[in-house]
Write a protein that holds these residues in place. Sequence first.
Motif, PDB file in Angstrom:
ATOM      1  N   SER A 102       0.853  -1.210   0.058  1.00  0.00           N
ATOM      2  CA  SER A 102      -0.103   0.126  -0.045  1.00  0.00           C
ATOM      3  C   SER A 102       0.903   1.315  -0.024  1.00  0.00           C
ATOM      4  CB  SER A 102      -1.010  -0.209   1.147  1.00  0.00           C
ATOM      5  OG  SER A 102      -0.429   0.249   2.449  1.00  0.00           O
ATOM      6  N   VAL A 103       2.158   1.366   0.057  1.00  0.00           N
ATOM      7  CA  VAL A 103       3.187   2.271   0.681  1.00  0.00           C
ATOM      8  C   VAL A 103       4.142   2.516  -0.865  1.00  0.00           C
ATOM      9  CG1 VAL A 103       2.839   2.683   2.899  1.00  0.00           C
ATOM     10  CG2 VAL A 103       4.527   1.439   1.834  1.00  0.00           C
ATOM     11  N   ALA A 104       3.830   1.407  -1.636  1.00  0.00           N
ATOM     12  CA  ALA A 104       4.829   1.429  -2.978  1.00  0.00           C
ATOM     13  C   ALA A 104       4.594   2.522  -4.020  1.00  0.00           C
ATOM     14  CB  ALA A 104       4.660  -0.099  -3.324  1.00  0.00           C
ATOM     15  N   LEU A 105       5.500   3.211  -4.437  1.00  0.00           N
ATOM     16  CA  LEU A 105       5.313   3.895  -5.591  1.00  0.00           C
ATOM     17  C   LEU A 105       5.101   3.115  -6.871  1.00  0.00           C
ATOM     18  CD1 LEU A 105       7.955   5.451  -4.002  1.00  0.00           C
ATOM     19  CD2 LEU A 105       7.382   7.297  -5.727  1.00  0.00           C
ATOM     20  N   PRO A 106       4.378   3.721  -7.745  1.00  0.00           N
ATOM     21  CA  PRO A 106       4.035   3.135  -9.075  1.00  0.00           C
ATOM     22  C   PRO A 106       5.059   2.435  -9.882  1.00  0.00           C
ATOM     23  CG  PRO A 106       2.771   4.868  -8.780  1.00  0.00           C
ATOM     24  CD  PRO A 106       3.708   5.047  -7.710  1.00  0.00           C
ATOM     25  N   GLU A 107       5.095   1.447 -10.259  1.00  0.00           N
ATOM     26  CA  GLU A 107       6.107   1.175 -11.079  1.00  0.00           C
ATOM     27  C   GLU A 107       6.625   1.830 -12.450  1.00  0.00           C
ATOM     28  OE1 GLU A 107       9.511  -1.045 -12.600  1.00  0.00           O
ATOM     29  OE2 GLU A 107       8.519  -1.150 -10.452  1.00  0.00           O
ATOM     30  N   PRO A 108       5.759   2.385 -13.233  1.00  0.00           N
ATOM     31  CA  PRO A 108       6.163   3.306 -14.132  1.00  0.00           C
ATOM     32  C   PRO A 108       6.843   4.413 -13.793  1.00  0.00           C
ATOM     33  CG  PRO A 108       3.951   2.791 -14.507  1.00  0.00           C
ATOM     34  CD  PRO A 108       4.122   2.283 -13.216  1.00  0.00           C
ATOM     35  N   VAL A 109       6.602   5.102 -12.597  1.00  0.00           N
ATOM     36  CA  VAL A 109       7.426   6.105 -11.834  1.00  0.00           C
ATOM     37  C   VAL A 109       8.801   5.553 -11.731  1.00  0.00           C
ATOM     38  CG1 VAL A 109       7.739   7.578  -9.987  1.00  0.00           C
ATOM     39  CG2 VAL A 109       5.575   7.442 -11.070  1.00  0.00           C
ATOM     40  N   ALA A 110       8.974   4.265 -10.997  1.00  0.00           N
ATOM     41  CA  ALA A 110      10.324   3.913 -10.773  1.00  0.00           C
ATOM     42  C   ALA A 110      10.962   3.481 -12.041  1.00  0.00           C
ATOM     43  CB  ALA A 110      10.042   2.323 -10.069  1.00  0.00           C
ATOM     44  N   ARG A 111      10.365   3.086 -12.978  1.00  0.00           N
ATOM     45  CA  ARG A 111      11.044   3.120 -14.308  1.00  0.00           C
ATOM     46  C   ARG A 111      11.610   4.313 -14.985  1.00  0.00           C
ATOM     47  NH1 ARG A 111       6.730  -0.738 -15.583  1.00  0.00           N
ATOM     48  NH2 ARG A 111       5.811   0.892 -16.978  1.00  0.00           N
ATOM     49  N   GLU A 112      10.846   5.461 -14.889  1.00  0.00           N
ATOM     50  CA  GLU A 112      11.148   6.603 -15.147  1.00  0.00           C
ATOM     51  C   GLU A 112      12.458   7.295 -14.625  1.00  0.00           C
ATOM     52  OE1 GLU A 112       9.416  10.900 -16.734  1.00  0.00           O
ATOM     53  OE2 GLU A 112       8.114   9.048 -16.264  1.00  0.00           O
ATOM     54  N   ALA A 118      20.071   6.767 -15.321  1.00  0.00           N
ATOM     55  CA  ALA A 118      20.916   6.099 -16.575  1.00  0.00           C
ATOM     56  C   ALA A 118      21.557   7.045 -17.302  1.00  0.00           C
ATOM     57  CB  ALA A 118      20.514   4.832 -16.912  1.00  0.00           C
ATOM     58  N   SER A 119      20.488   8.218 -17.718  1.00  0.00           N
ATOM     59  CA  SER A 119      20.853   8.963 -18.784  1.00  0.00           C
ATOM     60  C   SER A 119      21.659  10.300 -18.101  1.00  0.00           C
ATOM     61  CB  SER A 119      19.576   9.233 -19.381  1.00  0.00           C
ATOM     62  OG  SER A 119      18.615  10.418 -18.476  1.00  0.00           O
ATOM     63  N   PHE A 127      20.828   3.855  -9.278  1.00  0.00           N
ATOM     64  CA  PHE A 127      19.518   3.203  -8.732  1.00  0.00           C
ATOM     65  C   PHE A 127      19.525   1.809  -8.077  1.00  0.00           C
ATOM     66  CE2 PHE A 127      15.369   1.243  -9.428  1.00  0.00           C
ATOM     67  CZ  PHE A 127      14.481   2.412  -9.292  1.00  0.00           C
ATOM     68  N   ASP A 128      18.903   1.847  -6.836  1.00  0.00           N
ATOM     69  CA  ASP A 128      18.999   0.823  -5.973  1.00  0.00           C
ATOM     70  C   ASP A 128      18.047  -0.168  -6.502  1.00  0.00           C
ATOM     71  OD1 ASP A 128      18.915  -0.997  -4.018  1.00  0.00           O
ATOM     72  OD2 ASP A 128      19.034   0.259  -2.450  1.00  0.00           O
ATOM     73  N   GLU A 129      18.390  -1.099  -7.012  1.00  0.00           N
ATOM     74  CA  GLU A 129      17.392  -2.171  -7.635  1.00  0.00           C
ATOM     75  C   GLU A 129      16.867  -3.122  -6.495  1.00  0.00           C
ATOM     76  OE1 GLU A 129      16.492  -2.135 -10.579  1.00  0.00           O
ATOM     77  OE2 GLU A 129      17.813  -0.979 -11.678  1.00  0.00           O
ATOM     78  N   ASP A 157      15.572  17.947  -7.917  1.00  0.00           N
ATOM     79  CA  ASP A 157      14.687  18.705  -8.897  1.00  0.00           C
ATOM     80  C   ASP A 157      14.179  17.929 -10.169  1.00  0.00           C
ATOM     81  OD1 ASP A 157      15.151  20.925  -7.188  1.00  0.00           O
ATOM     82  OD2 ASP A 157      16.683  21.554  -8.323  1.00  0.00           O
ATOM     83  N   ALA A 158      14.997  16.997 -10.422  1.00  0.00           N
ATOM     84  CA  ALA A 158      14.332  16.264 -11.831  1.00  0.00           C
ATOM     85  C   ALA A 158      13.503  15.075 -11.249  1.00  0.00           C
ATOM     86  CB  ALA A 158      15.561  15.892 -12.573  1.00  0.00           C
ATOM     87  N   ALA A 159      13.837  14.474 -10.407  1.00  0.00           N
ATOM     88  CA  ALA A 159      13.019  13.428  -9.559  1.00  0.00           C
ATOM     89  C   ALA A 159      11.417  14.270  -9.109  1.00  0.00           C
ATOM     90  CB  ALA A 159      13.678  12.858  -8.522  1.00  0.00           C
TER      91      ALA A 159
END
Length: 292
Positions: A102-112, A118-119, A127-129, A157-159
């Motif tokens: 219930s407290v996890a961030l959405p996976e699409p946000v983690a991927r971004e 990386a970029s 990024f801590d996998e 700021d970017a995050a």
Amino acid sequence: MHNLGLLFDVDGPLASPVSRTIAIDSIVSDLVTLATAGVPIAFITGRSDAFIRDQVISPLLDNGLADALAGEHSRMFGVFEKGASWAPIGSHGMSEVTVDESVALPEPVAREIRALVASDFSHTMFFDETKRAMISVEQNTDVAHDAYLADQGRFNDAAFAVLVRNGLGVRYGERESPDSAGAVPFRLDPTIISTDIESVQLDKDRGAERALGYFESLGPLPRLWRSVGDSRSDYLMADHLHAAGYEVAHVDVRPTDGILERPYRVIVEGELIHDEAGAAFLSYWVDKLQLR
């Protein structure tokens, strides 16, 4: 049963913030000694269960933890990601990990965020996998701290912008962007070696409550407790213990960040900081309880 219980943050008091490992041998041996004596010990950390398994439990097992936790009164517990996951620790190591989805961030946000690191930031951070619920981006161990700090603000700021763009309510310092319902369920929490992106429900008092609940299920609790940490948020462990009526003091192993005013005692280990202070604290209690 000795009248002592211990709650530890891991980075700083036990693991070196430089090497990210337990670098002082006496920390390992003294933890095993105290566990053997039946002192309940919990690790309340923002780290992942994988990090604690590899960098804390593994060296403890190599130095006798299995025998230490074989007794009926032995109690050890881990709370990870500031309360998002947890597991008992026994003679065979870490048990199955429970995750609060219930407290996890959405996976699409983690991927971004992963792609952002990386970029644009991989030269100073990674990024801590291993995190299951929060997102953590950490300083590369081969990078000078000043170089990391120079990039950390830009990453934050970017995050922040990534979360806003994905419609998540988020807070970072004095900045706040609610979601469409007016809520702010997430925050950016920078530390000296990382930035955590996490649910606002997660913190060290939640972890302390979880650990005490587990210990209490196994038998009577000591009345005297010590919490040990290097961040201002680590005081929340002692806050919970104090509110629950226990005799508590908090050991601050990085007091130069500012010692907080509290209704309980705050302890510093002289001029020692980080894991050297943690080692001195553990040595004191092994001697005080006459366990050598």
